[in-house]
Scaffold this motif. Sequence first.
Motif, PDB file in Angstrom:
ATOM      1  N   ARG A 232       0.866  -1.257   0.029  1.00  0.00           N
ATOM      2  CA  ARG A 232       0.147  -0.035   0.036  1.00  0.00           C
ATOM      3  C   ARG A 232       0.875   1.155   0.121  1.00  0.00           C
ATOM      4  O   ARG A 232       0.532   2.307  -0.545  1.00  0.00           O
ATOM      5  CB  ARG A 232      -0.838  -0.042   1.206  1.00  0.00           C
TER       6      ARG A 232
ATOM      7  N   GLU B 230       2.009   1.682  -3.471  1.00  0.00           N
ATOM      8  CA  GLU B 230       0.806   2.275  -4.314  1.00  0.00           C
ATOM      9  C   GLU B 230       0.598   3.759  -4.133  1.00  0.00           C
ATOM     10  O   GLU B 230       0.504   4.437  -4.963  1.00  0.00           O
ATOM     11  CB  GLU B 230      -0.311   1.371  -4.080  1.00  0.00           C
ATOM     12  N   GLU B 231       0.656   3.983  -2.713  1.00  0.00           N
ATOM     13  CA  GLU B 231       0.093   5.298  -2.524  1.00  0.00           C
ATOM     14  C   GLU B 231       1.379   6.290  -3.038  1.00  0.00           C
ATOM     15  O   GLU B 231       0.963   7.601  -3.320  1.00  0.00           O
ATOM     16  CB  GLU B 231      -0.059   5.572  -0.907  1.00  0.00           C
TER      17      GLU B 231
ATOM     18  N   SER C  23      -4.510  -6.238  -1.586  1.00  0.00           N
ATOM     19  CA  SER C  23      -4.387  -4.976  -1.010  1.00  0.00           C
ATOM     20  C   SER C  23      -4.290  -3.901  -1.607  1.00  0.00           C
ATOM     21  O   SER C  23      -4.480  -2.523  -1.112  1.00  0.00           O
ATOM     22  CB  SER C  23      -3.209  -5.116   0.076  1.00  0.00           C
ATOM     23  N   VAL C  24      -3.854  -3.842  -3.135  1.00  0.00           N
ATOM     24  CA  VAL C  24      -3.820  -2.920  -3.860  1.00  0.00           C
ATOM     25  C   VAL C  24      -4.494  -3.042  -5.268  1.00  0.00           C
ATOM     26  O   VAL C  24      -5.197  -4.077  -5.553  1.00  0.00           O
ATOM     27  CB  VAL C  24      -2.281  -2.746  -4.229  1.00  0.00           C
ATOM     28  N   SER C  25      -4.774  -1.773  -5.918  1.00  0.00           N
ATOM     29  CA  SER C  25      -5.424  -1.832  -7.338  1.00  0.00           C
ATOM     30  C   SER C  25      -4.583  -1.896  -8.185  1.00  0.00           C
ATOM     31  O   SER C  25      -4.904  -2.212  -9.274  1.00  0.00           O
ATOM     32  CB  SER C  25      -6.258  -0.672  -7.250  1.00  0.00           C
TER      33      SER C  25
END
Length: 244
Positions: free
Chosen positions: A33, A36-37, A76-78
């Motif tokens: 995450r 990704e962020e 947990s991520v896109s």
Amino acid sequence: MTATAEAFGALHRGRAPGDPLVLPGPWDAASARVFEEAGFPALATPSAGVAASLGYADGAVPPREMFEAVERIARSVSVPVSADVEDGYGLPARTLVGRLLDAGVVGCNLEDSRGREGASSGTLKDPQEQADFLAAVRGVAGGELFVNARVDTYVRGVADLDETLRRARLYVEAGADCVYVIKAPVDAIPALRDGIEGPLNVVFLPGGPSPKELGELGATRVTFGPGLLFRAMEALRGVAEGLG
């Protein structure tokens, strides 16, 4: 390819020199995450980093636990996630592809040696045997997985550019989408780029060229192995030392 795998593959195409695809290596859902962020368009799990996070030595994770860890990261991520599944754990191609797709990943690393990286007991596989395995994976997966074929010559003490290129070309002919010559000497990267059709994965090593510089040398994509986990542990060690 599925839409997600197509998008992942597209990230490898049309890269300008000095602009490689940079794929951080998450070892758990929390680190995934964070990456990704930070804006990275895709991620690539490192088997050694996942192993350390689960309390195992590199190469010692039971396959079930590795697939479960990869699934937690992917869900947990896109963004697309590619998984390092070492040499495939001896699983038949159909079983391996099924477990990868069930885990929600769009790509995988498959290496052409057995045994823990750097271990004296580790051995390179016969290249035709590996090519046949990659072809079987491609046959089962179709376009649903982006296959990154790892060439282990340099980590197994076979510092032979001709042999490295021979293996790489066999794997591309078998259907690999990308070739990853792990720990290739920096001065060999331009020759690898010239001699391999398709994307070239290069690992970033501390003290070596930056991702941008690796791209200028010929890397299409840059990964980090367990290096980002080690840096995070160093930072955490500093925090811990300040708690007393």
